[in-house]
Write a protein that holds these residues in place. Structure first.
Motif, PDB file in Angstrom:
ATOM      1  N   TYR A  17       0.815  -1.214   0.000  1.00 51.66           N
ATOM      2  CA  TYR A  17       0.000   0.000   0.000  1.00 51.66           C
ATOM      3  C   TYR A  17       0.848   1.264   0.000  1.00 51.66           C
ATOM      4  O   TYR A  17       0.524   2.246  -0.691  1.00 51.66           O
ATOM      5  CB  TYR A  17      -0.924  -0.016   1.216  1.00 51.66           C
ATOM      6  CG  TYR A  17      -1.618   1.302   1.482  1.00 51.66           C
ATOM      7  CD1 TYR A  17      -2.564   1.808   0.587  1.00 51.66           C
ATOM      8  CD2 TYR A  17      -1.324   2.048   2.615  1.00 51.66           C
ATOM      9  CE1 TYR A  17      -3.206   3.019   0.829  1.00 51.66           C
ATOM     10  CE2 TYR A  17      -1.955   3.256   2.857  1.00 51.66           C
ATOM     11  CZ  TYR A  17      -2.894   3.739   1.968  1.00 51.66           C
ATOM     12  OH  TYR A  17      -3.505   4.941   2.207  1.00 51.66           O
ATOM     13  N   SER A  18       1.935   1.284   0.773  1.00 57.58           N
ATOM     14  CA  SER A  18       2.746   2.502   0.870  1.00 57.58           C
ATOM     15  C   SER A  18       3.334   2.890  -0.477  1.00 57.58           C
ATOM     16  O   SER A  18       3.416   4.077  -0.811  1.00 57.58           O
ATOM     17  CB  SER A  18       3.867   2.314   1.894  1.00 57.58           C
ATOM     18  OG  SER A  18       3.330   2.195   3.193  1.00 57.58           O
ATOM     19  N   ALA A  19       3.753   1.894  -1.269  1.00 56.44           N
ATOM     20  CA  ALA A  19       4.289   2.185  -2.601  1.00 56.44           C
ATOM     21  C   ALA A  19       3.197   2.769  -3.500  1.00 56.44           C
ATOM     22  O   ALA A  19       3.431   3.723  -4.252  1.00 56.44           O
ATOM     23  CB  ALA A  19       4.873   0.914  -3.222  1.00 56.44           C
ATOM     24  N   LEU A  20       1.987   2.204  -3.415  1.00 49.97           N
ATOM     25  CA  LEU A  20       0.868   2.717  -4.207  1.00 49.97           C
ATOM     26  C   LEU A  20       0.476   4.117  -3.749  1.00 49.97           C
ATOM     27  O   LEU A  20       0.168   4.987  -4.567  1.00 49.97           O
ATOM     28  CB  LEU A  20      -0.328   1.773  -4.088  1.00 49.97           C
ATOM     29  CG  LEU A  20      -0.126   0.358  -4.637  1.00 49.97           C
ATOM     30  CD1 LEU A  20      -1.322  -0.513  -4.296  1.00 49.97           C
ATOM     31  CD2 LEU A  20       0.104   0.392  -6.137  1.00 49.97           C
ATOM     32  N   PHE A  21       0.503   4.333  -2.445  1.00 49.89           N
ATOM     33  CA  PHE A  21       0.168   5.649  -1.897  1.00 49.89           C
ATOM     34  C   PHE A  21       1.170   6.697  -2.375  1.00 49.89           C
ATOM     35  O   PHE A  21       0.797   7.817  -2.732  1.00 49.89           O
ATOM     36  CB  PHE A  21       0.156   5.579  -0.367  1.00 49.89           C
ATOM     37  CG  PHE A  21      -0.078   6.902   0.308  1.00 49.89           C
ATOM     38  CD1 PHE A  21      -1.319   7.521   0.254  1.00 49.89           C
ATOM     39  CD2 PHE A  21       0.949   7.521   1.008  1.00 49.89           C
ATOM     40  CE1 PHE A  21      -1.531   8.745   0.880  1.00 49.89           C
ATOM     41  CE2 PHE A  21       0.744   8.746   1.636  1.00 49.89           C
ATOM     42  CZ  PHE A  21      -0.506   9.357   1.577  1.00 49.89           C
ATOM     43  N   CYS A  22       2.456   6.330  -2.401  1.00 48.73           N
ATOM     44  CA  CYS A  22       3.476   7.266  -2.871  1.00 48.73           C
ATOM     45  C   CYS A  22       3.263   7.609  -4.343  1.00 48.73           C
ATOM     46  O   CYS A  22       3.432   8.767  -4.760  1.00 48.73           O
ATOM     47  CB  CYS A  22       4.873   6.682  -2.654  1.00 48.73           C
ATOM     48  SG  CYS A  22       5.430   6.759  -0.934  1.00 48.73           S
ATOM     49  N   GLY A  23       2.894   6.612  -5.155  1.00 46.76           N
ATOM     50  CA  GLY A  23       2.607   6.884  -6.560  1.00 46.76           C
ATOM     51  C   GLY A  23       1.419   7.814  -6.714  1.00 46.76           C
ATOM     52  O   GLY A  23       1.414   8.710  -7.572  1.00 46.76           O
ATOM     53  N   TRP A  24       0.426   7.620  -5.877  1.00 45.34           N
ATOM     54  CA  TRP A  24      -0.783   8.459  -5.897  1.00 45.34           C
ATOM     55  C   TRP A  24      -0.452   9.899  -5.506  1.00 45.34           C
ATOM     56  O   TRP A  24      -0.909  10.849  -6.131  1.00 45.34           O
ATOM     57  CB  TRP A  24      -1.787   7.829  -4.937  1.00 45.34           C
ATOM     58  CG  TRP A  24      -3.163   8.405  -4.925  1.00 45.34           C
ATOM     59  CD1 TRP A  24      -4.145   8.227  -5.859  1.00 45.34           C
ATOM     60  CD2 TRP A  24      -3.734   9.226  -3.901  1.00 45.34           C
ATOM     61  NE1 TRP A  24      -5.282   8.876  -5.478  1.00 45.34           N
ATOM     62  CE2 TRP A  24      -5.072   9.495  -4.281  1.00 45.34           C
ATOM     63  CE3 TRP A  24      -3.256   9.742  -2.699  1.00 45.34           C
ATOM     64  CZ2 TRP A  24      -5.924  10.276  -3.504  1.00 45.34           C
ATOM     65  CZ3 TRP A  24      -4.099  10.509  -1.921  1.00 45.34           C
ATOM     66  CH2 TRP A  24      -5.424  10.775  -2.332  1.00 45.34           C
ATOM     67  N   MET A  25       0.368  10.057  -4.462  1.00 48.30           N
ATOM     68  CA  MET A  25       0.774  11.393  -4.017  1.00 48.30           C
ATOM     69  C   MET A  25       1.669  12.065  -5.055  1.00 48.30           C
ATOM     70  O   MET A  25       1.600  13.284  -5.262  1.00 48.30           O
ATOM     71  CB  MET A  25       1.488  11.302  -2.672  1.00 48.30           C
ATOM     72  CG  MET A  25       0.607  10.877  -1.514  1.00 48.30           C
ATOM     73  SD  MET A  25      -0.550  12.154  -0.975  1.00 48.30           S
ATOM     74  CE  MET A  25       0.537  13.158   0.066  1.00 48.30           C
ATOM     75  N   THR A  26       2.521  11.281  -5.717  1.00 47.48           N
ATOM     76  CA  THR A  26       3.384  11.827  -6.774  1.00 47.48           C
ATOM     77  C   THR A  26       2.553  12.420  -7.896  1.00 47.48           C
ATOM     78  O   THR A  26       2.828  13.519  -8.387  1.00 47.48           O
ATOM     79  CB  THR A  26       4.308  10.718  -7.324  1.00 47.48           C
ATOM     80  OG1 THR A  26       5.174  10.259  -6.276  1.00 47.48           O
ATOM     81  CG2 THR A  26       5.148  11.233  -8.489  1.00 47.48           C
ATOM     82  N   GLU A  27       1.515  11.693  -8.302  1.00 49.43           N
ATOM     83  CA  GLU A  27       0.640  12.188  -9.361  1.00 49.43           C
ATOM     84  C   GLU A  27      -0.126  13.427  -8.901  1.00 49.43           C
ATOM     85  O   GLU A  27      -0.281  14.396  -9.658  1.00 49.43           O
ATOM     86  CB  GLU A  27      -0.354  11.107  -9.776  1.00 49.43           C
ATOM     87  CG  GLU A  27      -1.307  11.564 -10.872  1.00 49.43           C
ATOM     88  CD  GLU A  27      -2.324  10.506 -11.251  1.00 49.43           C
ATOM     89  OE1 GLU A  27      -3.133  10.768 -12.155  1.00 49.43           O
ATOM     90  OE2 GLU A  27      -2.323   9.428 -10.627  1.00 49.43           O
ATOM     91  N   LEU A  28      -0.591  13.409  -7.664  1.00 49.07           N
ATOM     92  CA  LEU A  28      -1.414  14.501  -7.152  1.00 49.07           C
ATOM     93  C   LEU A  28      -0.633  15.805  -7.031  1.00 49.07           C
ATOM     94  O   LEU A  28      -1.112  16.878  -7.420  1.00 49.07           O
ATOM     95  CB  LEU A  28      -2.001  14.112  -5.793  1.00 49.07           C
ATOM     96  CG  LEU A  28      -2.940  15.122  -5.133  1.00 49.07           C
ATOM     97  CD1 LEU A  28      -4.215  15.293  -5.952  1.00 49.07           C
ATOM     98  CD2 LEU A  28      -3.282  14.667  -3.710  1.00 49.07           C
ATOM     99  N   PHE A  29       0.597  15.725  -6.485  1.00 50.45           N
ATOM    100  CA  PHE A  29       1.365  16.940  -6.207  1.00 50.45           C
ATOM    101  C   PHE A  29       2.452  17.232  -7.243  1.00 50.45           C
ATOM    102  O   PHE A  29       3.044  18.318  -7.227  1.00 50.45           O
ATOM    103  CB  PHE A  29       1.999  16.845  -4.822  1.00 50.45           C
ATOM    104  CG  PHE A  29       1.004  16.953  -3.700  1.00 50.45           C
ATOM    105  CD1 PHE A  29       0.490  18.184  -3.312  1.00 50.45           C
ATOM    106  CD2 PHE A  29       0.562  15.821  -3.031  1.00 50.45           C
ATOM    107  CE1 PHE A  29      -0.424  18.293  -2.279  1.00 50.45           C
ATOM    108  CE2 PHE A  29      -0.357  15.915  -1.996  1.00 50.45           C
ATOM    109  CZ  PHE A  29      -0.859  17.157  -1.626  1.00 50.45           C
TER     110      PHE A  29
END
Length: 307
Positions: free
Chosen positions: A100-112
């Motif tokens: 999950y943490s890797a997916l969350f980081c990818g999500w935050m990368t796209e968002l910000f």
């Protein structure tokens, strides 16, 4: 319609007509009730599933926050997201971080538009690096008044149940409690200590460990009867251990946190997103991350030839 049907039936109208009227009444009633149910707010209503791909679209974001995040984007510096070795954050055979943490980081990368990089540490090193700024963010802390004076933290973005990890052949904790206070080992500085002591139905003896592996050693040498930690920490235990639910169940609410004021705008904006629909997309990511972990566990059971 029902009134008319009753009159017709009382007047001797054939039953076929009466049945048709009743069917028409029932169909009309179903349509009306369905419409009311669709329009009525649910007592358990949640924010809708809002998927945004640009932080500027989050309701309530200020020009100052946008400018501060744009400045971080121009630096192009990856932001380390530090986590423990858990079911949410595990290291694959090739050295990459999964879950999950890797997916969350990818999500935050796209968002910000800023690279978020997951890294795995033990508890002691994580807190050291978090304090000195080499770890920009972590999702391992519960927000408390004391921490909120030192750190910048969002509201709760996940909750984890606390489990009691003990040797598989050891005496049950409830049996021990009838004779003496069970010896519970906790990681130093965690809010789990306070939460468990407040909920416990019997007296316990508190022991402290600086890392998860020190806690495991204390279990193996029988210095401690159980290691109390959040459920996602089960990844570090082998088949010689078992995890038990506490009664009553204790939950740890987790916040996204940073110790660096430079990153406060990201905390503030993400917190606004949590209040405007980010929760459900994160649930989807969590389920996907859990599937990644289960695949990792299954792959680890294969022989070299099978792999």
């Amino acid at each position: 319609f029902l009134y008319t049907a009753c009159l017709r039936r009382a007047a001797g109208v054939p039953m076929l007509i009466s049945c048709r009227l009743r069917l028409l009444f029932m169909a009309t009633l179903l349509v009306l009730v369905s419409g009311l149910l669709c329009c009525a707010p649910s007592a358990h209503a949640r924010p809708g599933k809002v998927i945004l791909h640009d932080f500027r679209d989050i309701p309530g974001v200020t020009p100052e926050e946008i400018a501060a995040i744009e400045a971080l984007r121009k630096k192009g510096q990856p932001l380390v997201y530090g986590m423990l070795n858990t079911t949410e954050t595990f290291v694959r055979g090739d050295g990459s971080v999964g879950g999950y943490s890797a997916l969350f980081c990818g999500w935050m990368t796209e968002l910000f538009g800023i690279p978020f990089k997951p890294r795995v540490y033990d508890w002691h090193e994580l807190m050291q690096r978090f304090e000195d700024g080499s770890v920009a963010f972590t999702g391992e802390l519960t927000a408390t008044p004391e921490r909120q004076k030192k750190y910048f933290m969002t509201g709760t973005f996940t909750e984890r149940a606390v489990k009691a990890f003990r040797l598989r052949d050891s005496e049950p904790l409830l049996q021990i409690a009838k004779v003496r206070p069970p010896r519970y080992v906790f990681l130093e500085g965690t809010t789990t200590i306070k939460d468990v002591l407040e909920a416990s139905q019997f007296e316990v003896e508190v022991l402290l460990a600086s890392t998860e592996y020190e806690a495991i050693r204390m279990l193996r040498t029988h210095e401690a009867d159980a290691f109390l930690a959040e459920e996602h920490g089960s990844v570090i235990f082998d088949e010689g251990f078992r995890a038990e639910n506490l009664f009553p169940v204790v939950y740890s609410p987790i916040a996204l946190a940073t110790a660096n004021k430079e990153f406060e705008p990201i905390i503030s904006v993400f917190d606004k997103y949590l209040k405007h629909g980010a929760f459900l997309p994160l649930v989807d990511l969590y389920h996907q991350g859990n599937e990644d972990y289960l695949r990792q566990v299954q792959f680890a059971t294969l022989t070299t030839e099978e792999k």
